[in-house]
Write an enzyme that holds these catalytic residues in place. Sequence first.
Site, PDB file in Angstrom:
ATOM      1  N   CYS A   1       6.432  -7.298   6.820  1.00 42.85           N
ATOM      2  CA  CYS A   1       7.495  -6.628   7.787  1.00 42.85           C
ATOM      3  C   CYS A   1       7.914  -8.007   8.675  1.00 42.85           C
ATOM      4  O   CYS A   1       6.941  -8.739   9.252  1.00 42.85           O
ATOM      5  CB  CYS A   1       7.126  -5.683   8.806  1.00 42.85           C
ATOM      6  SG  CYS A   1       8.485  -4.834   9.497  1.00 42.85           S
TER       7      CYS A   1
ATOM      8  N   GLU B   1       1.004  -1.334  -0.008  1.00 44.02           N
ATOM      9  CA  GLU B   1      -0.049   0.094  -0.023  1.00 44.02           C
ATOM     10  C   GLU B   1       0.845   1.221  -0.149  1.00 44.02           C
ATOM     11  O   GLU B   1       1.911   1.359   0.800  1.00 44.02           O
ATOM     12  CB  GLU B   1      -0.821   0.041   1.309  1.00 44.02           C
ATOM     13  CG  GLU B   1      -1.899  -1.067   0.975  1.00 44.02           C
ATOM     14  CD  GLU B   1      -2.966  -1.341   2.354  1.00 44.02           C
ATOM     15  OE1 GLU B   1      -4.087  -1.602   2.058  1.00 44.02           O
ATOM     16  OE2 GLU B   1      -2.414  -1.172   3.377  1.00 44.02           O
TER      17      GLU B   1
ATOM     18  N   CYS C   1       6.172  -5.722  15.692  1.00 43.97           N
ATOM     19  CA  CYS C   1       5.881  -4.744  16.733  1.00 43.97           C
ATOM     20  C   CYS C   1       4.323  -4.974  16.924  1.00 43.97           C
ATOM     21  O   CYS C   1       3.549  -4.953  16.075  1.00 43.97           O
ATOM     22  CB  CYS C   1       6.059  -3.450  16.004  1.00 43.97           C
ATOM     23  SG  CYS C   1       7.815  -2.951  15.728  1.00 43.97           S
TER      24      CYS C   1
ATOM     25  N   GLY D   1       6.651  -2.218   6.184  1.00 48.11           N
ATOM     26  CA  GLY D   1       8.282  -2.707   5.997  1.00 48.11           C
ATOM     27  C   GLY D   1       9.139  -1.924   6.667  1.00 48.11           C
ATOM     28  O   GLY D   1       8.628  -0.831   7.353  1.00 48.11           O
TER      29      GLY D   1
ATOM     30  N   PHE E   1      10.271   5.232  18.473  1.00 43.38           N
ATOM     31  CA  PHE E   1      10.996   4.988  19.983  1.00 43.38           C
ATOM     32  C   PHE E   1       9.917   4.492  20.761  1.00 43.38           C
ATOM     33  O   PHE E   1      10.146   3.032  21.423  1.00 43.38           O
ATOM     34  CB  PHE E   1      11.064   6.212  20.288  1.00 43.38           C
ATOM     35  CG  PHE E   1      12.337   6.368  21.363  1.00 43.38           C
ATOM     36  CD1 PHE E   1      13.448   5.771  20.841  1.00 43.38           C
ATOM     37  CD2 PHE E   1      12.295   6.672  22.602  1.00 43.38           C
ATOM     38  CE1 PHE E   1      14.620   5.797  21.727  1.00 43.38           C
ATOM     39  CE2 PHE E   1      13.206   6.351  23.582  1.00 43.38           C
ATOM     40  CZ  PHE E   1      14.319   6.019  23.073  1.00 43.38           C
ATOM     41  N   HIS E   2       8.836   4.801  20.880  1.00 40.72           N
ATOM     42  CA  HIS E   2       7.516   3.995  21.642  1.00 40.72           C
ATOM     43  C   HIS E   2       7.671   4.031  23.001  1.00 40.72           C
ATOM     44  O   HIS E   2       6.527   3.448  23.724  1.00 40.72           O
ATOM     45  CB  HIS E   2       7.004   3.245  20.798  1.00 40.72           C
ATOM     46  CG  HIS E   2       6.715   3.407  19.327  1.00 40.72           C
ATOM     47  ND1 HIS E   2       6.296   4.472  18.667  1.00 40.72           N
ATOM     48  CD2 HIS E   2       6.829   2.642  18.377  1.00 40.72           C
ATOM     49  CE1 HIS E   2       6.121   4.341  17.535  1.00 40.72           C
ATOM     50  NE2 HIS E   2       6.636   3.344  17.171  1.00 40.72           N
TER      51      HIS E   2
END
Length: 393
Positions: free
Chosen positions: A135, A115, A139, A195, A250-251
């Site tokens: 990917c 996409e 995550c 990705g 980062f998260h």
Amino acid sequence: MADAPITQDVLTIPRKLPADGARNLVGLTRDQLREALISVGTPEKQAKMRTGQLWQWIYEKGVRDFAQMTNLAKDYRALMAEHFVIEVPQVVTREVSADGTRKYLVRIAGGHEVETVYIPEEGRGTLCISSQVGCTLTCSFCHTGTQKLVRNLTAGEIIGQVMLARDDLGEWPEPGKSPHDETRLLSNIVLMGMGEPLYNFEAVRDAMKIAMDPEGISLSRRRITLSTSGVVPEIARTAEEIGCMLAVSFHATTDEVRNKLVPINRRWNITELLEALRAYPKASNSERITFEYVMLKGVNDSDEDAHRLIELIRGIPAKINLIPFNEWPGAPYERSSNNRIRAFADIIYKAGYASPIRTPRGEDIMAACGQLKSATERARKSRRDIEKEAGLG
Ligand code: SAH
Ligand code: SF4
């Protein structure tokens, strides 16, 4: 570097060859294009000039048919058409959101789909492009990460997304008009689609070099942002070989939480990541790094997290982009409340950092960050798998 338990094998397929064996010129670097021209009989002495001419037709004018290349002799055009094609991936569907966001489902060689999302904004337009089908990373808050099937996109398939968006936007210069008009519809590129771009380094680099080439699409490196989950060994290379802006997913502010959200953290932890980031702005001559931070209710959104974040990034020229979590079917998280996001943003802002809250775009067509996943991709993980990987199961 030992094999990471968290990555899966990337399926490598040969560069796309059209059925008749003609080679696609899209995605070749200038050197590769030159070699290709010589290989079909272009005299070495002319090769540089021919490369420049073809380059301009393909990337400055958007021409796909050799017959229209009027500054090439007729028999040379025929030679080109005999051996080569100029092809971009096919758009399977195009959805337009109520807010003007356009999502393209794009088919690439082998029947895979990725996409590409175009986001119009005041005075600019950003194209969010994919670098892989699916990917290899997982995550736990990301829809793309639930897709099992993965292959790297070729440079042609990556730059091809920019070209097909310009086709759709009608943005190739009309004959006689300057290609460097600053009021561009497609003015920025973000590598934030499907990705992990740094797990497909060479193709991403070659495609971005094409996007930046002054005789073609000609986007400044400051208008290209590559987002990585934290592939530490490739960060210095990104500065040296691409020189674009960098964003990092980062998260989380502790290794314990980041291990769950962004599992690549088990391979390269926060300390190692920050070390690589500290060197980036200088090495790439870019102003600052964007820290992306997805707001997950009760997981990473406390005042303590905000304070820890400020401590961690101290000394790094940075902007913190707060992303309200975008939900997808089966997601094991919830979005933080607006009040919580604002309180978090406030702490960061008071510490002297820009802390914009990203407005989700194109949510109604599942085009927002982390919602991308090919509709036809059936090899889905179950909710249980996702929760288990997130350490919640
Ligand atoms: N693989 C790269 C780039 C693609 S993801 C990376 O991870 O950086 C682009 C951004 O969207 C990343 O910051 C990613 O963490 C974020 N994202 C993923 N899923 C999301 C979701 N469901 N809601 C909000 N942001 C999400
Ligand atoms: Fe991959 Fe990025 Fe999604 Fe993580 S957030 S699974 S690295 S696309």
